[in-house]
Design a protein around this motif. Structure first.
Motif, PDB file in Angstrom:
ATOM      1  N   ILE A   1       9.809   1.799   0.879  1.00 37.33           N
ATOM      2  CA  ILE A   1       9.050   0.912  -0.180  1.00 37.33           C
ATOM      3  C   ILE A   1       8.076   1.544  -0.874  1.00 37.33           C
ATOM      4  CG2 ILE A   1       7.877  -1.194  -0.392  1.00 37.33           C
ATOM      5  CD1 ILE A   1       9.073  -1.860   2.512  1.00 37.33           C
ATOM      6  N   ASP A   2       7.846   1.459  -2.327  1.00 37.57           N
ATOM      7  CA  ASP A   2       6.920   1.736  -2.982  1.00 37.57           C
ATOM      8  C   ASP A   2       6.271   0.637  -3.575  1.00 37.57           C
ATOM      9  OD1 ASP A   2       5.247   3.469  -4.894  1.00 37.57           O
ATOM     10  OD2 ASP A   2       6.786   3.267  -6.452  1.00 37.57           O
ATOM     11  N   ILE A   3       4.838   0.604  -3.293  1.00 36.02           N
ATOM     12  CA  ILE A   3       4.110  -0.736  -3.465  1.00 36.02           C
ATOM     13  C   ILE A   3       3.182  -0.532  -4.486  1.00 36.02           C
ATOM     14  CG2 ILE A   3       2.290  -2.049  -2.607  1.00 36.02           C
ATOM     15  CD1 ILE A   3       2.909  -1.154   0.128  1.00 36.02           C
ATOM     16  N   ASP A   4       3.015  -1.623  -5.710  1.00 31.50           N
ATOM     17  CA  ASP A   4       2.391  -1.564  -6.817  1.00 31.50           C
ATOM     18  C   ASP A   4       0.954  -1.810  -6.455  1.00 31.50           C
ATOM     19  OD1 ASP A   4       1.878  -1.423  -9.603  1.00 31.50           O
ATOM     20  OD2 ASP A   4       2.447  -3.618  -9.995  1.00 31.50           O
ATOM     21  N   ILE A   5       0.075  -1.240  -6.931  1.00 32.13           N
ATOM     22  CA  ILE A   5      -1.221  -1.255  -6.491  1.00 32.13           C
ATOM     23  C   ILE A   5      -1.918  -1.862  -7.845  1.00 32.13           C
ATOM     24  CG2 ILE A   5      -3.700  -0.342  -5.992  1.00 32.13           C
ATOM     25  CD1 ILE A   5      -1.801   1.872  -4.609  1.00 32.13           C
ATOM     26  N   ASN A   6      -2.529  -3.250  -7.649  1.00 30.73           N
ATOM     27  CA  ASN A   6      -3.101  -3.716  -8.788  1.00 30.73           C
ATOM     28  C   ASN A   6      -4.309  -4.636  -8.574  1.00 30.73           C
ATOM     29  OD1 ASN A   6      -2.480  -6.703  -8.105  1.00 30.73           O
ATOM     30  ND2 ASN A   6      -0.418  -5.694  -7.934  1.00 30.73           N
ATOM     31  N   SER A   7      -4.997  -5.243  -9.375  1.00 32.93           N
ATOM     32  CA  SER A   7      -6.206  -6.096  -9.049  1.00 32.93           C
ATOM     33  C   SER A   7      -6.013  -7.430  -9.414  1.00 32.93           C
ATOM     34  CB  SER A   7      -7.320  -5.283  -9.792  1.00 32.93           C
ATOM     35  OG  SER A   7      -7.243  -5.245 -11.195  1.00 32.93           O
ATOM     36  N   GLY A   8      -4.833  -7.933  -9.581  1.00 28.80           N
ATOM     37  CA  GLY A   8      -4.337  -9.235  -9.955  1.00 28.80           C
ATOM     38  C   GLY A   8      -4.279 -10.102  -8.831  1.00 28.80           C
ATOM     39  N   GLY A   9      -4.500  -9.888  -7.791  1.00 33.03           N
ATOM     40  CA  GLY A   9      -4.444 -10.692  -6.739  1.00 33.03           C
ATOM     41  C   GLY A   9      -3.052 -10.924  -6.137  1.00 33.03           C
ATOM     42  N   TYR A  10      -2.144 -10.052  -6.384  1.00 39.93           N
ATOM     43  CA  TYR A  10      -0.865 -10.128  -5.942  1.00 39.93           C
ATOM     44  C   TYR A  10      -0.296  -8.771  -5.532  1.00 39.93           C
ATOM     45  CZ  TYR A  10       0.741  -8.364 -10.402  1.00 39.93           C
ATOM     46  OH  TYR A  10       0.805  -7.495 -11.464  1.00 39.93           O
ATOM     47  N   VAL A  11       0.625  -8.736  -4.455  1.00 38.16           N
ATOM     48  CA  VAL A  11       1.292  -7.420  -4.144  1.00 38.16           C
ATOM     49  C   VAL A  11       2.688  -7.508  -4.564  1.00 38.16           C
ATOM     50  CG1 VAL A  11       1.798  -5.945  -2.094  1.00 38.16           C
ATOM     51  CG2 VAL A  11      -0.255  -7.246  -2.196  1.00 38.16           C
ATOM     52  N   LYS A  12       3.081  -6.360  -5.115  1.00 37.08           N
ATOM     53  CA  LYS A  12       4.539  -6.141  -5.639  1.00 37.08           C
ATOM     54  C   LYS A  12       5.378  -4.992  -5.085  1.00 37.08           C
ATOM     55  CE  LYS A  12       5.039  -5.185 -10.054  1.00 37.08           C
ATOM     56  NZ  LYS A  12       5.147  -5.192 -11.247  1.00 37.08           N
ATOM     57  N   PHE A  13       6.424  -5.084  -4.654  1.00 35.27           N
ATOM     58  CA  PHE A  13       7.129  -4.068  -4.295  1.00 35.27           C
ATOM     59  C   PHE A  13       8.604  -4.320  -4.176  1.00 35.27           C
ATOM     60  CE2 PHE A  13       6.090  -6.451  -0.432  1.00 35.27           C
ATOM     61  CZ  PHE A  13       7.495  -6.596   0.275  1.00 35.27           C
ATOM     62  N   ASP A  14       9.491  -3.152  -4.220  1.00 40.29           N
ATOM     63  CA  ASP A  14      10.929  -3.330  -4.490  1.00 40.29           C
ATOM     64  C   ASP A  14      11.456  -2.634  -3.021  1.00 40.29           C
ATOM     65  OD1 ASP A  14      10.756  -4.133  -6.802  1.00 40.29           O
ATOM     66  OD2 ASP A  14      10.981  -2.173  -7.799  1.00 40.29           O
ATOM     67  N   LEU A  15      12.638  -3.350  -2.640  1.00 35.67           N
ATOM     68  CA  LEU A  15      13.208  -2.834  -1.205  1.00 35.67           C
ATOM     69  C   LEU A  15      14.898  -3.442  -1.521  1.00 35.67           C
ATOM     70  CD1 LEU A  15      13.162  -1.850   1.527  1.00 35.67           C
ATOM     71  CD2 LEU A  15      12.573  -3.942   2.217  1.00 35.67           C
ATOM     72  N   ASP A  16      15.729  -2.464  -1.280  1.00 34.17           N
ATOM     73  CA  ASP A  16      16.898  -2.726  -1.150  1.00 34.17           C
ATOM     74  C   ASP A  16      17.504  -3.695  -2.531  1.00 34.17           C
ATOM     75  OD1 ASP A  16      17.070  -1.553   1.406  1.00 34.17           O
ATOM     76  OD2 ASP A  16      16.827  -3.398   2.198  1.00 34.17           O
ATOM     77  N   GLY A  17      16.971  -3.059  -3.795  1.00 31.81           N
ATOM     78  CA  GLY A  17      17.350  -3.771  -4.933  1.00 31.81           C
ATOM     79  C   GLY A  17      16.776  -5.032  -5.122  1.00 31.81           C
ATOM     80  N   LYS A  18      15.711  -5.443  -4.434  1.00 31.79           N
ATOM     81  CA  LYS A  18      15.111  -6.778  -4.556  1.00 31.79           C
ATOM     82  C   LYS A  18      13.714  -6.579  -4.939  1.00 31.79           C
ATOM     83  CE  LYS A  18      18.375  -9.379  -1.895  1.00 31.79           C
ATOM     84  NZ  LYS A  18      18.495 -10.439  -0.724  1.00 31.79           N
ATOM     85  N   ARG A  19      12.999  -7.218  -5.675  1.00 28.89           N
ATOM     86  CA  ARG A  19      11.660  -7.261  -6.077  1.00 28.89           C
ATOM     87  C   ARG A  19      10.986  -8.334  -5.072  1.00 28.89           C
ATOM     88  NH1 ARG A  19       9.464  -5.557 -11.439  1.00 28.89           N
ATOM     89  NH2 ARG A  19       9.893  -3.675 -10.481  1.00 28.89           N
ATOM     90  N   CYS A  53      -2.418 -13.176  -0.428  1.00 28.59           N
ATOM     91  CA  CYS A  53      -1.754 -13.286   0.638  1.00 28.59           C
ATOM     92  C   CYS A  53      -2.723 -11.897   1.413  1.00 28.59           C
ATOM     93  CB  CYS A  53      -0.551 -13.352   1.195  1.00 28.59           C
ATOM     94  SG  CYS A  53       0.204 -12.044   0.288  1.00 28.59           S
ATOM     95  N   PHE A  54      -2.540 -11.617   2.583  1.00 30.39           N
ATOM     96  CA  PHE A  54      -3.088 -10.264   3.097  1.00 30.39           C
ATOM     97  C   PHE A  54      -1.867  -9.569   3.317  1.00 30.39           C
ATOM     98  CE2 PHE A  54      -6.411 -13.382   4.002  1.00 30.39           C
ATOM     99  CZ  PHE A  54      -7.167 -12.755   3.476  1.00 30.39           C
ATOM    100  N   VAL A  55      -1.831  -8.219   3.278  1.00 30.07           N
ATOM    101  CA  VAL A  55      -0.764  -7.538   3.586  1.00 30.07           C
ATOM    102  C   VAL A  55      -1.031  -6.134   4.165  1.00 30.07           C
ATOM    103  CG1 VAL A  55       1.185  -5.880   2.290  1.00 30.07           C
ATOM    104  CG2 VAL A  55       0.646  -8.043   1.409  1.00 30.07           C
ATOM    105  N   GLU A  56      -0.454  -5.916   5.116  1.00 27.86           N
ATOM    106  CA  GLU A  56      -0.484  -4.540   6.120  1.00 27.86           C
ATOM    107  C   GLU A  56       0.415  -3.669   5.809  1.00 27.86           C
ATOM    108  OE1 GLU A  56      -1.522  -3.350  10.572  1.00 27.86           O
ATOM    109  OE2 GLU A  56      -0.293  -5.124  10.225  1.00 27.86           O
ATOM    110  N   SER A  57       0.202  -2.374   5.446  1.00 25.12           N
ATOM    111  CA  SER A  57       1.190  -1.235   5.059  1.00 25.12           C
ATOM    112  C   SER A  57       1.053  -0.248   5.983  1.00 25.12           C
ATOM    113  CB  SER A  57       1.159  -1.256   3.541  1.00 25.12           C
ATOM    114  OG  SER A  57       2.143  -0.052   3.107  1.00 25.12           O
ATOM    115  N   ILE A  58       2.071   0.062   6.796  1.00 24.62           N
ATOM    116  CA  ILE A  58       2.223   1.030   7.620  1.00 24.62           C
ATOM    117  C   ILE A  58       3.289   2.113   7.085  1.00 24.62           C
ATOM    118  CG2 ILE A  58       2.146   1.875   9.727  1.00 24.62           C
ATOM    119  CD1 ILE A  58       1.644  -0.948  10.744  1.00 24.62           C
TER     120      ILE A  58
END
Length: 98
Positions: A65-83, A89-94
């Motif tokens: 997974i490649d996470i898009d870092i931004n300051s717009g109050g959202y988290v965006k990432f792509d996985l298995d051909g889906k965005r 919300c709160f996101v924990e990434s390990i």
């Protein structure tokens, strides 16, 4: 005259590069290399857990997974051909960085 300037530039570059070779890679250098690896290789192997404001798990994902870092109050990432986009919300990434 031009050859003398060129020699001085090469000597200065060499004198600056030698200490870098002996100091090794610092922690910040290592983090930067990991970021570049993620950018060029389409992400890192990660586990992402998405939480509500009161701590309840909404979803969890694992994979490359490649996470898009931004300051717009959202988290965006792509996985298995889906965005996936999560707002407010709160996101924990390990990430596996080895």
């Amino acid at each position: 005259m031009r050859k003398i300037k060129s020699t001085y530039v090469k000597l200065a570059a060499t004198l600056l590069a030698i200490p870098m070779l002996f100091t090794g890679c610092t922690a910040s250098c290592s983090r930067e290399l990991t970021d570049m690896k993620s950018d060029f290789c389409g992400g890192l192997n990660r586990t992402i857990i998405v939480y509500t404001a009161d701590g309840k798990v909404i979803a969890s994902y694992s994979g490359k997974i490649d996470i898009d870092i931004n300051s717009g109050g959202y988290v965006k990432f792509d996985l298995d051909g889906k965005r996936y986009i999560y707002y407010n919300c709160f996101v924990e990434s390990i990430a596996d960085i080895d």
